[in-house]
Design a protein around this motif. Structure first.
Motif, PDB file in Angstrom:
ATOM      1  N   TYR A 181       0.852  -1.191   0.000  1.00 22.81           N
ATOM      2  CA  TYR A 181       0.000   0.000   0.000  1.00 22.81           C
ATOM      3  C   TYR A 181       0.888   1.241   0.000  1.00 22.81           C
ATOM      4  CZ  TYR A 181      -3.928   3.072   1.099  1.00 22.81           C
ATOM      5  OH  TYR A 181      -4.903   4.050   1.037  1.00 22.81           O
ATOM      6  N   ASP A 182       0.614   2.158  -0.926  1.00 26.20           N
ATOM      7  CA  ASP A 182       1.413   3.386  -1.056  1.00 26.20           C
ATOM      8  C   ASP A 182       0.529   4.597  -0.780  1.00 26.20           C
ATOM      9  OD1 ASP A 182       3.279   5.317  -1.696  1.00 26.20           O
ATOM     10  OD2 ASP A 182       2.912   5.165  -3.855  1.00 26.20           O
ATOM     11  N   ASP A 183       0.830   5.346   0.293  1.00 26.48           N
ATOM     12  CA  ASP A 183       0.035   6.542   0.604  1.00 26.48           C
ATOM     13  C   ASP A 183       0.703   7.822   0.115  1.00 26.48           C
ATOM     14  OD1 ASP A 183       2.123   6.958   2.362  1.00 26.48           O
ATOM     15  OD2 ASP A 183       0.903   6.862   4.188  1.00 26.48           O
ATOM     16  N   GLY A 193       4.087   4.975 -15.589  1.00 27.73           N
ATOM     17  CA  GLY A 193       4.327   6.388 -15.320  1.00 27.73           C
ATOM     18  C   GLY A 193       3.398   6.988 -14.292  1.00 27.73           C
ATOM     19  N   GLY A 194       2.764   6.145 -13.481  1.00 31.00           N
ATOM     20  CA  GLY A 194       1.819   6.636 -12.480  1.00 31.00           C
ATOM     21  C   GLY A 194       2.504   7.385 -11.353  1.00 31.00           C
ATOM     22  N   GLN A 195       1.708   8.096 -10.576  1.00 34.83           N
ATOM     23  CA  GLN A 195       2.214   8.882  -9.466  1.00 34.83           C
ATOM     24  C   GLN A 195       2.155   8.062  -8.177  1.00 34.83           C
ATOM     25  OE1 GLN A 195       3.467  12.081 -10.020  1.00 34.83           O
ATOM     26  NE2 GLN A 195       3.140  11.418 -12.149  1.00 34.83           N
ATOM     27  N   ARG A 196       2.928   8.501  -7.176  1.00 34.19           N
ATOM     28  CA  ARG A 196       2.861   7.898  -5.846  1.00 34.19           C
ATOM     29  C   ARG A 196       1.512   8.223  -5.194  1.00 34.19           C
ATOM     30  NH1 ARG A 196       7.400   7.225  -2.519  1.00 34.19           N
ATOM     31  NH2 ARG A 196       5.781   6.453  -1.110  1.00 34.19           N
ATOM     32  N   GLY A 197       1.151   7.415  -4.200  1.00 36.72           N
ATOM     33  CA  GLY A 197      -0.028   7.710  -3.404  1.00 36.72           C
ATOM     34  C   GLY A 197      -1.336   7.168  -3.952  1.00 36.72           C
ATOM     35  N   LEU A 198      -1.278   6.140  -4.808  1.00 40.38           N
ATOM     36  CA  LEU A 198      -2.497   5.601  -5.411  1.00 40.38           C
ATOM     37  C   LEU A 198      -3.067   4.403  -4.653  1.00 40.38           C
ATOM     38  CD1 LEU A 198      -1.631   5.936  -9.219  1.00 40.38           C
ATOM     39  CD2 LEU A 198      -3.102   7.394  -7.814  1.00 40.38           C
ATOM     40  N   ALA A 218      12.140  -2.851 -14.879  1.00 41.06           N
ATOM     41  CA  ALA A 218      11.440  -4.135 -14.999  1.00 41.06           C
ATOM     42  C   ALA A 218      10.644  -4.445 -13.740  1.00 41.06           C
ATOM     43  CB  ALA A 218      12.437  -5.255 -15.271  1.00 41.06           C
ATOM     44  N   CYS A 219      11.091  -3.928 -12.594  1.00 41.02           N
ATOM     45  CA  CYS A 219      10.365  -4.101 -11.331  1.00 41.02           C
ATOM     46  C   CYS A 219       9.590  -2.820 -11.047  1.00 41.02           C
ATOM     47  CB  CYS A 219      11.324  -4.373 -10.183  1.00 41.02           C
ATOM     48  SG  CYS A 219      12.267  -5.895 -10.366  1.00 41.02           S
ATOM     49  N   VAL A 220       8.301  -2.950 -10.771  1.00 33.02           N
ATOM     50  CA  VAL A 220       7.471  -1.766 -10.537  1.00 33.02           C
ATOM     51  C   VAL A 220       6.460  -2.040  -9.435  1.00 33.02           C
ATOM     52  CG1 VAL A 220       7.652  -0.920 -12.913  1.00 33.02           C
ATOM     53  CG2 VAL A 220       5.767  -2.447 -12.289  1.00 33.02           C
ATOM     54  N   PHE A 221       5.907  -0.949  -8.905  1.00 34.22           N
ATOM     55  CA  PHE A 221       4.740  -1.057  -8.041  1.00 34.22           C
ATOM     56  C   PHE A 221       3.531  -0.712  -8.901  1.00 34.22           C
ATOM     57  CE2 PHE A 221       1.589   1.094  -5.280  1.00 34.22           C
ATOM     58  CZ  PHE A 221       1.247   0.000  -4.494  1.00 34.22           C
ATOM     59  N   TYR A 222       2.583  -1.651  -9.029  1.00 36.10           N
ATOM     60  CA  TYR A 222       1.439  -1.452  -9.921  1.00 36.10           C
ATOM     61  C   TYR A 222       0.177  -1.235  -9.076  1.00 36.10           C
ATOM     62  CZ  TYR A 222      -0.322  -1.777 -14.705  1.00 36.10           C
ATOM     63  OH  TYR A 222      -0.820  -1.471 -15.960  1.00 36.10           O
ATOM     64  N   PRO A 223      -0.303   0.008  -8.944  1.00 34.63           N
ATOM     65  CA  PRO A 223      -1.540   0.265  -8.179  1.00 34.63           C
ATOM     66  C   PRO A 223      -2.744  -0.365  -8.887  1.00 34.63           C
ATOM     67  CG  PRO A 223      -0.263   2.284  -8.497  1.00 34.63           C
ATOM     68  CD  PRO A 223       0.317   1.254  -9.415  1.00 34.63           C
TER      69      PRO A 223
END
Length: 645
Positions: free
Chosen positions: A147-149, A178-183, A231-236
């Motif tokens: 979870y990213d706040d 290319g998404g933003q943090r906090g999603l 290649a490694c990402v956080f996908y909301p």
């Protein structure tokens, strides 16, 4: 049954766990075809811990099978109603900004339809039109939940508290597309194409990499390079590719929607997630402690292989069924080595001709761990004649081979004891856990339990007060009156449920039953040749144990003989009566006994043959309506009592 060999990495995780793990014992549990509730929770906890650390011992389907087994035994077990912890790290936990729950699982379109019915019911309850019910379908990422706040990145933890792993972003982890943090909630994942091209030889699976990204220790240089290369990402979840449409369209095009979303991402997925988009419905449905009710995951995972059968081994289950287990040439399937698979029953072995040298197609899909999908090459089957546990002669019951030796078959003793006390119904102290504990100490027979004294219970690990209570309950069990047919039924003889026991006892006394021949039983209305043979053999098997228990002096209510009922002068003689609702005169059971003493027959459900439906308090309208449609005379309890005087 799963064969496992723990790696050094897995053994290292055991040292970090906050509960004791015995690798030898654990390996033995994985190889068992069935487990008790305690062992299932143990296996699930360890499997989850290894999975979260990136060194899984079983895959998702095998884990889900164990979950299903636990739910069948006790759907209220706390493990089923909590979110599986996400990580085994020793770091301190912190409160999550928002609850992160698991997702309810579905494995067929029927499961999805049942879930949609719940959605529609919720909509009706809050007056939401069906036209407003849309469903969002997204790929179900097979990654590491987080979870990213916008400031902190948290692991899911137990759904309420997780761990601060913001260091992953500090190492260069980016938000997908290319998404933003906090999603909010999402998954840490690695691109399939990159893993297969660059990392496949260094890491056994992508889960190892996902765990390494958030690890406290220094990141492996190969993993760091994957992060640097994007290649490694956080996908909301909120920015996932999706298909949103009216629920009717989702149903009509279900297969094509699954196919469309399956390959839309370059990441591992193991299904799709469906959820209603209507906020009022979400709020109304809420969540369990583990899952959101307005969301469900449809999982698809199937792999198959053609395998040679080395042998088919009979195994006696705790209920007396003989399970055929096919031993196979060890074969890799969905990441696990499969060397055994349980065949449904021995009729399948016989009709499909599954024996040594047969070639079978095995598949793994959904909740099913390896099953035989098809027999490609037949071979002469071997059908056992005797129980592998006690050497008793086996009998056929529908598709199954059954061991009729309920009292002395080692494989069945625990279940036989549980069945006896549950069926007798006048003793609350001897439930499955108490029986299991006594059985582990070598108590195998009913009469042995009744002979125990308070000090012996203490030796077996029960407290002083509990030991005295158990002893008192055994004494009360013999003194509280119980029907003789219920007493006989408690011994668990094949084909001798409560109804058949009562039929027999209307013609013969309890002790006479053990001298009856097959022909004598067949002459009683309702007993066919096959049933009579099974009953005679079953009674012969329990005879020794039965009389040891019978001689302890139970207070048995003797069933009235049919000859005694004939000619009984009462207004309900030969009538078929169904009692329903809560009675004031006495318990429903007491009313039924009294009616039988007056020559009536008692049924449990209304049919066209029913004479009277006697209603107490709190009776459902459906049973009343059913009786009216079938022309059954309906009496209140007062009217019935006036009728019989």
């Amino acid at each position: 049954m799963i064969e496992v060999n723990f790696t050094d990495e897995q053994l290292a995780v055991f040292d970090k766990l906050d509960f004791e793990v015995d690798p030898i014992e654990l390996k033995g549990l994985f190889s068992k075809p069935s487990l008790n509730e305690y062992d299932l929770v143990y296996v699930l906890k360890v499997s989850n811990a290894l999975y979260r650390e990136g060194v899984e011992v079983i895959n998702d389907d095998q884990y889900d099978l164990y979950i299903s087994m636990l739910r069948d035994i006790n759907h209220l077990n706390p493990y089923l109603n909590s979110v599986e912890p996400e990580v085994v790290s020793e770091a301190k936990t912190v409160q999550l900004p928002q609850r992160m729950l698991s997702t309810e699982k579905a494995y067929s379109l029927d499961d999805i339809k049942k879930w949609l019915k719940r959605i529609l019911k919720a909509a009706q309850e809050i007056n939401v039109s069906e036209d407003e019910i849309n469903i969002r379908v997204t790929p179900k990422l097979d990654g590491y939940a987080a979870y990213d706040d916008g400031v902190t990145l948290y692991t899911r933890g137990d759904g309420y508290r997780g761990q601060n792993v913001t260091r992953a972003f500090d190492r260069g982890l980016k938000v997908a597309v290319g998404g933003q943090r906090g999603l909010g909630p999402g998954e840490i994942v690695i691109k399939k194409s990159y893993f297969n091209k660059v990392l496949k030889n260094q890491f056994e699976n992508s889960r190892n990499i996902q765990a390494a990204i958030i690890a406290e220790k220094k990141v492996d240089e190969n993993v760091q390079r994957a992060i640097d290369n994007g290649a490694c990402v956080f996908y909301p979840f909120s920015i996932l590719e999706n298909r949103t449409a009216h629920f009717s369209e989702i149903l009509s095009n279900f297969d094509s929607i699954i196919e469309e979303l399956w390959d839309v991402l370059d990441f591992d997925i193991d299904g799709v997630v469906l959820e209603t988009t209507h906020e009022a419905i979400k709020e109304h449905m809420g969540a369990t402690r583990k899952n959101h009710r307005w969301q469900i995951a449809f999982k698809v995972n199937e792999d198959s292989a053609d395998v040679e059968v080395l042998d088919v081994i009979p195994q006696t289950s705790r209920t007396g069924r003989i399970s055929p287990v096919a031993e196979l040439v060890p074969t890799k399937l969905s990441g696990a080595t499969i060397s055994r698979v349980t065949v449904h029953h021995y009729n399948m072995v016989k009709t499909k001709r599954i024996g040594r040298g047969a070639i079978v197609k095995i598949v793994r899909s959904g909740l099913v761990i390896p099953k035989i999908e098809k027999v490609l090459k037949e071979s002469e089957p071997r059908i056992p004649e005797f129980c592998p546990s006690c050497d008793s002669h086996l009998i056929w019951e529908s598709d199954h081979l059954i061991c009729p030796n309920k009292s002395d078959c080692p494989a069945q003793t625990e279940n036989t004891l549980i069945h006896f006390f549950k069926t007798l119904g006048n003793n609350d102290g001897f439930g499955p856990k108490v029986i299991e504990k006594l059985n582990n100490f070598g108590i195998k027979h009913i009469h042995e339990i009744y002979e125990l004294k308070p000090h012996q219970f203490k030796i077996y690990g029960f407290g002083q007060k509990t030991s005295q209570n158990l002893s008192d309950q055994l004494k009360a069990s013999r003194e509280i009156q119980v029907e003789d047919w219920r007493f006989l039924s408690a011994f668990g003889v094949s084909r001798l449920g409560g109804g058949n026991c009562e039929k027999l006892l209307r013609h013969h006394s309890l002790t006479e039953l053990f001298t009856l021949s097959v022909d004598e039983i067949v002459r009683i209305d309702g007993f066919a040749q096959v049933s009579a043979e099974a009953i005679v053999e079953g009674l012969n098997n329990i005879k020794k144990e039965f009389f040891k228990v019978y001689d302890l002096g139970f207070n048995l209510l003797v069933t009235a003989k049919e000859s005694e009922s004939i000619g009984v002068d009462s207004p309900i003689s030969d009538a078929l009566i169904v009692f329903t609702g809560s009675m004031l005169q006495g318990s429903r059971s007491d009313m039924e006994k009294h009616a039988k003493s007056l020559g009536a027959k008692v049924g449990k459900s209304v049919s066209t043959k029913t004479t009277f439906l006697v209603t107490g308090e709190r009776v459902g309208a459906s049973k009343i309506n059913d009786a009216q449609k079938k022309g059954v005379r309906i009496l209140t309890e007062r009217e019935y009592l006036d009728l019989i005087g």
